[in-house]
Design a protein around this motif. Structure first.
Motif, PDB file in Angstrom:
ATOM      1  N   LEU A 117       0.768  -1.216   0.075  1.00  0.00           N
ATOM      2  CA  LEU A 117       0.021   0.046   0.099  1.00  0.00           C
ATOM      3  C   LEU A 117       0.847   1.190   0.200  1.00  0.00           C
ATOM      4  O   LEU A 117       1.977   1.198   0.395  1.00  0.00           O
ATOM      5  CB  LEU A 117      -0.805  -0.051   1.004  1.00  0.00           C
ATOM      6  CG  LEU A 117      -1.929  -1.268   1.350  1.00  0.00           C
ATOM      7  CD1 LEU A 117      -2.562  -1.120   2.763  1.00  0.00           C
ATOM      8  CD2 LEU A 117      -2.787  -1.181   0.298  1.00  0.00           C
ATOM      9  N   PRO A 118       0.207   2.534  -0.353  1.00  0.00           N
ATOM     10  CA  PRO A 118       1.090   3.697  -0.223  1.00  0.00           C
ATOM     11  C   PRO A 118       1.482   3.912   1.225  1.00  0.00           C
ATOM     12  O   PRO A 118       0.880   3.278   2.107  1.00  0.00           O
ATOM     13  CB  PRO A 118       0.157   4.958  -0.620  1.00  0.00           C
ATOM     14  CG  PRO A 118      -1.031   3.947  -1.544  1.00  0.00           C
ATOM     15  CD  PRO A 118      -0.982   2.672  -1.016  1.00  0.00           C
ATOM     16  N   ALA A 119       2.607   4.739   1.255  1.00  0.00           N
ATOM     17  CA  ALA A 119       3.007   5.181   2.647  1.00  0.00           C
ATOM     18  C   ALA A 119       3.334   3.930   3.620  1.00  0.00           C
ATOM     19  O   ALA A 119       2.763   3.879   4.888  1.00  0.00           O
ATOM     20  CB  ALA A 119       1.894   6.030   3.390  1.00  0.00           C
ATOM     21  N   THR A 120       3.909   3.041   2.948  1.00  0.00           N
ATOM     22  CA  THR A 120       4.259   1.960   3.770  1.00  0.00           C
ATOM     23  C   THR A 120       5.821   1.817   3.851  1.00  0.00           C
ATOM     24  O   THR A 120       6.585   2.125   2.970  1.00  0.00           O
ATOM     25  CB  THR A 120       4.046   0.631   2.853  1.00  0.00           C
ATOM     26  OG1 THR A 120       2.542   0.634   2.942  1.00  0.00           O
ATOM     27  CG2 THR A 120       4.482  -0.677   3.738  1.00  0.00           C
ATOM     28  N   SER A 121       6.156   1.559   4.882  1.00  0.00           N
ATOM     29  CA  SER A 121       8.017   1.592   5.435  1.00  0.00           C
ATOM     30  C   SER A 121       8.212   0.080   5.526  1.00  0.00           C
ATOM     31  O   SER A 121       7.875  -0.476   6.697  1.00  0.00           O
ATOM     32  CB  SER A 121       8.203   2.471   6.324  1.00  0.00           C
ATOM     33  OG  SER A 121       9.548   2.558   6.473  1.00  0.00           O
TER      34      SER A 121
END
Length: 250
Positions: free
Chosen positions: A155-159
């Motif tokens: 997903l977006p904004a995943t680290s």
């Protein structure tokens, strides 16, 4: 030339004549042939290792279609055109520490074994976009072209999302693919990765990093060199070269 000689004793005689300019004694022939018969062929197989390849293919489902090489390597990145936004396949690209998928195309990071053992692909993926920027990206880990070893969604904004697949037995030439897709669109699809192959030569051995993509990133589309097993005959030659008779012969 010596490999054309199939009889072991005759081959030993040929080697002695080439190295020492003399025929071996019957005892020397017996010792050499006895040693050759005692070796374990497994000790001469290529050690577990591998090489990376960067490829792409139209996203037509599973199994993957024909894997195609990228036409351009520029600024430490494979891509289909200098300007990613105007390239023939927009944004599709891959570098040692990150890349970008494209809708309708699969980005494939392929690892090809150069020896035998057990391996599993592991690492991390990160996307720096905001939570509402971009669609989910999908990845599959595929062994030997058709075996599904693992899959997931980024997903977006995943680290530092961990990726890992199950162990798989490989021989020289077998492949493991990390297939990265953008089925809902490639916007804000820039992805950072740390992809590596962990391996062990036997199920009870300690697992270690066999190949690390960012350290061994391929910069050429040339095929890797052919994998050729070592030979005990080469060891025999080395032993004779190391002998006193060779070094001190007048």
């Amino acid at each position: 030339e010596s490999e054309k000689i199939t009889d072991k004793a005759e081959r030993v005689r040929w080697i002695y004549n080439r190295i020492f300019d003399r025929a071996p004694t019957e005892a020397e022939i017996k010792d050499a042939v006895g040693w050759l018969d005692s070796v374990d062929p497994k000790d001469y197989l290529p050690r577990l290792g591998g090489v990376w390849e960067i490829r792409h293919t139209p996203d037509t489902g599973f199994p993957l279609g024909e894997l195609l090489p990228f036409p351009l390597y520029e600024k430490k990145m494979w891509k289909t055109g200098s300007d990613l936004g105007k390239a023939p396949i927009r944004y599709l690209s891959a570098g040692p520490e990150g890349g970008h998928p494209s809708k309708g195309h699969v980005l494939v990071i392929r690892w090809r074994a150069t020896g035998s053992g057990q391996v599993k692909l592991t690492g991390t993926l990160s996307r720096g976009s905001k939570a509402d920027q971009g669609a989910p990206q999908i990845y599959n880990i595929i062994g030997k072209n058709t075996e599904m070893l693992g899959e997931g969604k980024l997903l977006p904004a995943t680290s530092n999302q961990k990726i890992e697949c199950k162990w798989i037995d490989v021989n020289a030439g077998d492949t493991v693919d990390f297939a990265y897709r953008a089925p809902e669109g490639e916007h804000f699809g820039g992805t950072a990765w740390d992809i590596r192959m962990v391996g062990r030569e036997t199920p009870n051995a300690v697992a270690t990093d066999v190949s690390i993509l960012k350290k061994e990133f391929p910069t050429s589309t040339s095929p890797p060199p052919a994998i050729v097993p070592d030979s005990p005959w080469a060891d025999l030659v080395q032993m004779l070269w190391s002998s006193n008779e060779f070094h001190f012969i007048d």
